[in-house]
Design a protein around this motif. Structure first.
Motif, mmCIF file in Angstrom:
data_model
loop_
_atom_site.group_PDB
_atom_site.id
_atom_site.type_symbol
_atom_site.label_atom_id
_atom_site.label_comp_id
_atom_site.label_asym_id
_atom_site.label_seq_id
_atom_site.Cartn_x
_atom_site.Cartn_y
_atom_site.Cartn_z
ATOM 1 N N ILE A 13 0.773 -1.266 -0.043
ATOM 2 C CA ILE A 13 -0.126 0.139 0.136
ATOM 3 C C ILE A 13 0.855 1.259 -0.074
ATOM 4 C CG2 ILE A 13 -1.733 1.167 1.280
ATOM 5 C CD1 ILE A 13 -2.758 -1.292 2.557
ATOM 6 N N PHE A 14 0.753 2.065 -1.114
ATOM 7 C CA PHE A 14 1.533 3.553 -1.034
ATOM 8 C C PHE A 14 1.038 4.336 -0.351
ATOM 9 C CE2 PHE A 14 3.545 2.381 -5.149
ATOM 10 C CZ PHE A 14 4.774 2.208 -4.915
ATOM 11 N N VAL A 15 1.757 5.027 0.458
ATOM 12 C CA VAL A 15 1.312 6.230 1.620
ATOM 13 C C VAL A 15 1.961 7.481 0.951
ATOM 14 C CG1 VAL A 15 1.258 7.077 3.874
ATOM 15 C CG2 VAL A 15 1.181 4.427 3.478
ATOM 16 N N THR A 16 1.295 8.324 0.663
ATOM 17 C CA THR A 16 1.838 9.642 0.118
ATOM 18 C C THR A 16 1.060 10.920 0.348
ATOM 19 O OG1 THR A 16 2.925 10.789 -1.921
ATOM 20 C CG2 THR A 16 0.933 9.100 -2.133
ATOM 21 N N ALA A 17 1.776 11.926 0.329
ATOM 22 C CA ALA A 17 1.036 13.247 0.504
ATOM 23 C C ALA A 17 0.590 13.723 -0.881
ATOM 24 C CB ALA A 17 1.922 14.171 1.162
ATOM 25 N N MET A 18 1.086 12.960 -2.104
ATOM 26 C CA MET A 18 0.924 13.420 -3.283
ATOM 27 C C MET A 18 -0.754 12.881 -3.931
ATOM 28 S SD MET A 18 4.300 12.640 -5.230
ATOM 29 C CE MET A 18 3.796 13.286 -6.828
ATOM 30 N N ASP A 19 -1.581 13.914 -3.718
ATOM 31 C CA ASP A 19 -2.846 13.414 -4.090
ATOM 32 C C ASP A 19 -3.350 13.896 -5.328
ATOM 33 O OD1 ASP A 19 -5.621 12.672 -3.633
ATOM 34 O OD2 ASP A 19 -5.954 14.157 -2.188
ATOM 35 N N SER A 20 -3.008 12.880 -6.268
ATOM 36 C CA SER A 20 -3.391 13.372 -7.719
ATOM 37 C C SER A 20 -3.964 11.956 -8.335
ATOM 38 C CB SER A 20 -2.133 13.954 -8.264
ATOM 39 O OG SER A 20 -1.323 13.121 -8.680
ATOM 40 N N SER A 21 -4.774 11.904 -9.240
ATOM 41 C CA SER A 21 -5.231 10.860 -9.804
ATOM 42 C C SER A 21 -4.169 10.068 -10.913
ATOM 43 C CB SER A 21 -6.329 11.275 -10.748
ATOM 44 O OG SER A 21 -6.205 11.999 -11.740
ATOM 45 N N GLU A 22 -3.269 11.021 -11.252
ATOM 46 C CA GLU A 22 -2.213 10.289 -12.046
ATOM 47 C C GLU A 22 -1.339 9.575 -11.206
ATOM 48 O OE1 GLU A 22 -3.013 13.537 -12.177
ATOM 49 O OE2 GLU A 22 -3.789 14.150 -13.990
ATOM 50 N N THR A 23 -0.871 10.056 -9.979
ATOM 51 C CA THR A 23 0.122 9.439 -9.035
ATOM 52 C C THR A 23 -0.731 8.274 -8.885
ATOM 53 O OG1 THR A 23 1.042 11.650 -8.381
ATOM 54 C CG2 THR A 23 1.363 9.484 -7.011
ATOM 55 N N GLU A 24 -1.912 8.096 -8.179
ATOM 56 C CA GLU A 24 -2.783 6.921 -7.810
ATOM 57 C C GLU A 24 -2.660 6.160 -8.949
ATOM 58 O OE1 GLU A 24 -6.728 5.499 -5.928
ATOM 59 O OE2 GLU A 24 -6.534 7.591 -6.173
ATOM 60 N N THR A 25 -2.983 6.378 -10.279
ATOM 61 C CA THR A 25 -3.019 5.420 -11.293
ATOM 62 C C THR A 25 -1.596 4.650 -11.850
ATOM 63 O OG1 THR A 25 -4.724 6.606 -12.370
ATOM 64 C CG2 THR A 25 -3.528 5.187 -13.986
ATOM 65 N N LEU A 26 -0.546 5.658 -11.593
ATOM 66 C CA LEU A 26 0.869 5.163 -11.827
ATOM 67 C C LEU A 26 1.272 4.040 -10.858
ATOM 68 C CD1 LEU A 26 3.341 5.188 -13.362
ATOM 69 C CD2 LEU A 26 4.136 7.040 -11.838
ATOM 70 N N CYS A 27 0.768 4.220 -9.543
ATOM 71 C CA CYS A 27 1.102 3.216 -8.606
ATOM 72 C C CYS A 27 0.388 2.020 -8.628
ATOM 73 C CB CYS A 27 0.558 3.877 -6.990
ATOM 74 S SG CYS A 27 1.866 5.278 -6.657
ATOM 75 N N LEU A 28 -0.901 2.113 -8.812
ATOM 76 C CA LEU A 28 -1.718 0.904 -9.212
ATOM 77 C C LEU A 28 -1.210 -0.055 -10.325
ATOM 78 C CD1 LEU A 28 -5.238 1.986 -8.407
ATOM 79 C CD2 LEU A 28 -3.873 0.832 -7.030
ATOM 80 N N GLU A 29 -0.859 0.844 -11.288
ATOM 81 C CA GLU A 29 -0.266 0.202 -12.617
ATOM 82 C C GLU A 29 0.993 -0.721 -12.258
ATOM 83 O OE1 GLU A 29 0.059 3.127 -15.430
ATOM 84 O OE2 GLU A 29 -2.010 3.003 -16.273
ATOM 85 N N GLN A 30 1.810 0.003 -11.344
ATOM 86 C CA GLN A 30 3.303 -0.757 -11.030
ATOM 87 C C GLN A 30 3.028 -1.975 -10.129
ATOM 88 O OE1 GLN A 30 5.605 2.639 -9.246
ATOM 89 N NE2 GLN A 30 6.752 2.475 -10.939
ATOM 90 N N GLY A 31 1.664 -1.972 -9.665
ATOM 91 C CA GLY A 31 1.508 -3.429 -8.751
ATOM 92 C C GLY A 31 1.202 -3.102 -7.543
ATOM 93 N N ALA A 32 0.864 -1.747 -6.983
ATOM 94 C CA ALA A 32 0.429 -1.544 -5.751
ATOM 95 C C ALA A 32 -0.966 -2.060 -5.394
ATOM 96 C CB ALA A 32 0.506 -0.007 -5.386
ATOM 97 N N ALA A 33 -1.194 -2.488 -4.077
ATOM 98 C CA ALA A 33 -2.424 -2.985 -3.734
ATOM 99 C C ALA A 33 -3.418 -2.067 -3.565
ATOM 100 C CB ALA A 33 -2.343 -4.079 -2.909
ATOM 101 N N ASP A 34 -2.933 -0.872 -2.999
ATOM 102 C CA ASP A 34 -3.855 0.142 -2.562
ATOM 103 C C ASP A 34 -3.173 1.708 -2.508
ATOM 104 O OD1 ASP A 34 -6.174 1.667 -1.929
ATOM 105 O OD2 ASP A 34 -6.862 0.214 -0.328
ATOM 106 N N PHE A 35 -3.902 2.718 -2.139
ATOM 107 C CA PHE A 35 -3.086 4.053 -2.057
ATOM 108 C C PHE A 35 -3.836 4.888 -0.859
ATOM 109 C CE2 PHE A 35 -2.365 8.336 -3.433
ATOM 110 C CZ PHE A 35 -1.060 8.351 -3.948
ATOM 111 N N ILE A 36 -2.883 5.319 -0.121
ATOM 112 C CA ILE A 36 -3.368 5.869 1.167
ATOM 113 C C ILE A 36 -2.800 7.416 1.011
ATOM 114 C CG2 ILE A 36 -3.594 6.103 3.575
ATOM 115 C CD1 ILE A 36 -3.462 3.294 3.707
ATOM 116 N N SER A 37 -3.538 8.560 1.259
ATOM 117 C CA SER A 37 -3.263 9.722 1.114
ATOM 118 C C SER A 37 -2.847 10.285 2.450
ATOM 119 C CB SER A 37 -4.221 10.798 0.447
ATOM 120 O OG SER A 37 -4.629 10.208 -0.884
ATOM 121 N N LYS A 38 -1.794 11.141 2.729
ATOM 122 C CA LYS A 38 -1.501 11.890 3.730
ATOM 123 C C LYS A 38 -2.265 13.150 4.005
ATOM 124 C CE LYS A 38 3.213 9.947 4.464
ATOM 125 N NZ LYS A 38 4.514 10.300 4.537
ATOM 126 N N PRO A 39 -2.680 13.720 4.973
ATOM 127 C CA PRO A 39 -2.412 13.253 6.283
ATOM 128 C C PRO A 39 -3.518 12.029 6.426
ATOM 129 C CG PRO A 39 -3.854 15.319 6.515
ATOM 130 C CD PRO A 39 -3.470 15.264 5.065
#
Length: 875
Positions: free
Chosen positions: A81-107
């Motif tokens: 699960i990626f944890v990041t302060a970058m809250d953009s749909s492009e970033t989330e899509t890239l992470c999921l395409e790389q094989g991430a299971a999920d995406f959690i935004s900071k805070p």
């Protein structure tokens, strides 16, 4: 065990906050402050179940860490699960395409973090379970495939073995077996069939069966492949033919008599052709012809005997009745012939009889019948009338006998007495004509002989007396004026009483005891035979049941049936009714049917014997050898015994023809799986002759005359045995009976204990094998349907371990696969179905012991011959 989580972040505060949150939720937490450290921790044990990875880190960011995790086989399946302060749909899509299971935004929001962690752990658990299940299913599929393949391989091996055994059986059997397709072509032939026909097997393959083998070459007309041929019609229609008599033609053009059966062949319910199994019956036919000739012709003179005389006289009466022709019977007896035997010996008497026979033969026409019936008595049947009989027959016969003859330098002059009876004046039946001709001959003989005499009406002065006797007999049958006497029947193997013949006796209130030879023919003539026979049958059944209730040894009671009873009513229904009323088990009743009764209406008799067999009643042919039946019909009768007539037994020791006939009848009976019983045994010599020729049973005055019921009961209680004189103790013969049913074992033991065998009992295959290891067993009778080890498997083991034993299988199933397996595996001697017929089972066991005895005799002879040769060599 709680799940292990790996959290990765370069900011210590983030690690602290996230770690505390997850630990409080019950998880084991491992923290890494860089990507390189995270890669090291990821491969440590226990492996993390989930990685929470910060995306933005120096040196090695989250993207690079994820790539390396996926490249390592040890970590490639760990969800991230990626944890990041970058809250953009492009970033989330890239992470999921790389094989991430999920995406959690900071805070971070605690509930969101915990929910997503739980979801991913649950998904991982489910994925792991699916992987395990798939692996399990794959292993099960492979295991099942292996099992199916193993079963298929075993089945293929068993089928190949069965095919090989079937081929060996077909190639080694002595019977001819061949296959024929629907076009009549031979597509299979075993070596025995080819050899009997004079061919090599390959010469017959593909040939037209009918043109090559099955056609009549005598008149050059082929049987042909058409509906006119019964065999081809059966093949085309799928009809079963059994025991069909025919002729096949050999390669050299000669024909052989055969008996064949035709069985249709089906594949997927579609008719493919037929299998024809056949055997050459030349020797059997020749054997039967010899027996038939001995039964119908006098061996000394070559003339017809009494059997054939009765046949021809009956036919002559029918022709005379239809054509209104004359018919005359002449009975000739030589005067004082006994003096020749007394003074010159039996050989001289035989020579004189042959000379007289030759002289009389030259006098009669080819349409006449001249017979020698017994001793010095000859009978002539001719179509001459009273005017011709004296000039052309009676006087020339007297003159021929008076001519001198020379025997051993002795001149002998004979004379004769002749009695004459004409049809229909002096009798309307064979018996009446012969009786009245004999009465006339006796009259002239008493008067001094050397002449002839016609039967006169006054000779029948007893006619009125017979009318009175008929009325008395009717009254006696109605009111119980008759009694039954019982003559014991003895097993010639052990001397035990195994049965009795029920014989009607008439104690007349005024005339005293009247002979059955007088009142039974009277009953037949006046229509009382049905009532008399019904009384005898019911009384015999009641008496036998009473003996059983009294605890006496169980025996079979034999009751005679007259030929007229078959025409007067339904003997099968009468028998069933008697058994039902008395409660007697049918195995303890035997019906004796005369040979003449069997031949009166052949098809009706065969049908009646089939129905009687259905009642499980034993059947025997009485007075066998005295009739004039065609022996070819004998195999169609459903009978259990042949009873040898006392007329043959009487002269068995001194008359070669009687001895030969009895020997032939015994062999014929055993060849047809029947028992042979001799009646009228009166001397030790007769007894010894019968035993030496393997006769099964006897009755006669040598053991006991017919006894009243009370006296016979005393005899049974005494358990008296027939003592065989001058006999060494025979080796004990051992019979093993195997059945899991206690009642059946009891019945079998009781049946065979009376046969003189040592009987061993086993309730299972295991116990039977134990007994075989402890005792020398000759014959095994086993039930086929037993738990744990069935009869087929038991007999297979016995065949392998004790091949010298003979094996008989009893089974209540008619499944052809079971029967085939039993035969193939157990190499059985006999197969009998339950419920068995007592006489059939007893005879099967007797036949088995005959085979055992013959085998032992051959071994003894071979040993004796070897010892003799060895001794000569040493000398």
């Amino acid at each position: 065990m709680p799940a292990t989580l790996l959290i990765v972040d370069d900011v210590p505060e983030n690690l602290t906050i996230l770690g505390e949150l997850l630990r409080n939720a019950g998880y084991r937490v491992r923290a890494a402050n860089s990507g390189a450290t995270a890669l090291k921790y990821a491969v440590l044990a226990p492996a993390p179940d989930l990685i929470l990875l910060d995306l933005m880190m120096p040196v090695m960011d989250g993207h690079e860490v994820l790539i390396r995790l996926r490249q390592n086989p040890q970590t490639t399946d760990i969800p991230v699960i990626f944890v990041t302060a970058m809250d953009s749909s492009e970033t989330e899509t890239l992470c999921l395409e790389q094989g991430a299971a999920d995406f959690i935004s900071k805070p971070l929001i605690a509930s969101v973090v915990l929910a997503r962690v739980r979801n991913q752990l649950e998904l991982k658990r489910v994925r792991s379970w699916l992987v395990d299940q798939n692996a399990f299913l794959e292993s099960e599929v492979m295991r099942r495939i292996a099992e199916v393949q193993a079963v298929q391989d075993a089945s293929d091996r068993a089928q190949a073995q069965l095919n090989h055994r079937m081929e060996m059986i077909l190639n080694s059997t002595g019977e001819g077996i061949q296959g024929m397709n629907l076009d009549g072509k031979i597509d299979f032939v075993n070596p025995a069939a080819a050899a009997m026909l004079g061919y090599r097997p390959e010469e017959l393959l593909g040939k037209d069966f009918h043109r090559a083998i099955h056609h009549n070459r005598n008149d050059s007309r082929e049987c042909g492949v058409n509906d006119d041929c019964h065999l081809f019609a059966a093949v085309k229609s799928g009809t079963v033919l059994e025991n069909y008599a025919d002729h096949f033609y050999c390669k050299d053009g000669n024909s052989i008599p055969v008996e064949y059966s035709c069985m249709p062949l089906f594949e997927n319910s579609e008719l493919q052709g037929a299998v024809i199994a056949w055997r050459d019956v030349s020797e059997r036919n020749h054997y039967l012809e010899q027996i038939e000739r001995k039964s119908n012709f006098d061996e000394l003179t070559g003339l017809p005997n009494r059997n054939l005389l009765y046949d021809r006289l009956t036919q002559a009466i029918e022709r005379s009745r239809l054509e209104s022709n004359a018919l005359t019977v002449l009975t000739l007896s030589l005067d004082r012939f006994k003096t020749i035997n007394a003074n010159l010996g039996r050989g001289a008497g035989d020579q004189a009889l042959r000379v007289v026979a030759e002289r009389l033969t030259r006098l009669h026409a080819v349409t006449d019948t001249l017979a020698r019936v017994e001793g010095d008595e000859f009978i002539l049947v001719t179509n001459a009338d009273e005017r011709e009989i004296v000039a052309h027959y009676a006087q020339p016969m007297l003159d021929a006998v008076r001519l001198p003859l020379w025997i051993d330098d002795h001149e002998i002059v004979l004379s004769a007495s002749i009695g004459i009876a004409t049809f229909p004046k002096d009798g309307a039946s064979s018996e009446a004509l012969l009786r009245n001709a004999t009465a006339a001959m006796t009259k002239i003989k008493v008067s001094g002989g050397q002449g002839f005499r016609f039967y006169a009406p006054e000779m029948n002065a007893r006619a009125l007396e017979r009318l009175d006797l008929e009325a008395d007999l009717r009254e006696a049958i109605k009111n119980g004026g008759l009694v039954l006497h019982y003559q014991p029947q003895i097993d010639l193997r052990n001397g035990q009483i195994i049965g009795a013949e029920a014989l009607a006796r008439w104690p007349h209130p005024r005339r005293g005891w009247i002979s059955p030879g007088d009142f039974i023919p009277l009953a037949e003539e006046c229509g009382l035979i049905w009532a008399l026979g019904a009384w005898v049958l019911l009384e015999a059944c009641q008496q036998n049941k009473a003996w059983q209730h009294a605890g006496l040894p169980t025996i079979t009671v034999a009751v005679n049936l007259s030929a007229l009873q078959f025409t007067a009513g339904d003997v099968v229904e009468l028998t069933a009714k008697a058994l039902e009323e008395t409660g007697l088990s049918p195995e303890y009743l035997e019906l004796e049917i005369t040979e003449s009764a069997a031949m009166t209406d052949m098809q009706a008799f065969i049908s009646a014997t089939e129905r009687l067999q259905g009642l499980s009643v034993s059947l025997s042919i009485d007075d066998f050898g005295t009739g004039f039946s065609s022996l070819s019909y004998l195999r169609q009768f459903h009978i259990d015994r042949l009873k040898i007539d006392q007329s043959f037994v009487r002269d068995i020791v001194h008359d070669p023809s009687s001895a030969a006939i009895i020997t032939a009848i015994i062999n014929l009976a055993h060849g047809l799986n029947l028992a042979a019983i001799a009646e009228g045994v009166e001397t030790e010599a007769q007894l010894q002759f019968l035993r030496s020729h393997d006769c099964d049973e006897m009755q006669g005055y040598y053991f006991s005359r017919p006894l009243a019921a009370s006296d016979f009961e005393v005899l049974l209680r005494s358990e008296r045995l027939l003592v065989f004189p001058n006999e060494a103790l025979a080796p004990q013969r051992t019979l093993l009976l195997v059945d899991d049913d206690t009642q059946i074992r009891f019945v079998l033991e009781r049946l065979f204990s009376n046969e003189g065998y040592r009987v061993l009992l086993a309730e299972s295959g295991t116990e039977a094998l134990d007994l075989l290891a402890r005792y020398e067993v000759d014959v095994v009778v086993s039930d086929g349907d037993m738990p744990e080890m069935d009869g087929a498997e038991l007999l297979r083991r016995i065949s392998a371990m004790y091949p010298q034993t003979l094996r008989i299988l009893l089974s209540g199933t008619l499944d052809p696969n079971f029967i085939a397996r039993s035969v193939n595996q157990g190499e059985i001697f006999k197969f009998l179905t339950k419920p068995w017929k007592t006489a059939e089972l007893r005879e099967a066991v007797r036949e088995a012991f005959r085979v055992i005895d013959a085998r032992k005799q051959r071994q003894l002879s071979a040993f004796t011959d070897h010892s003799s040769s060895h001794q000569k060599f040493k000398t």
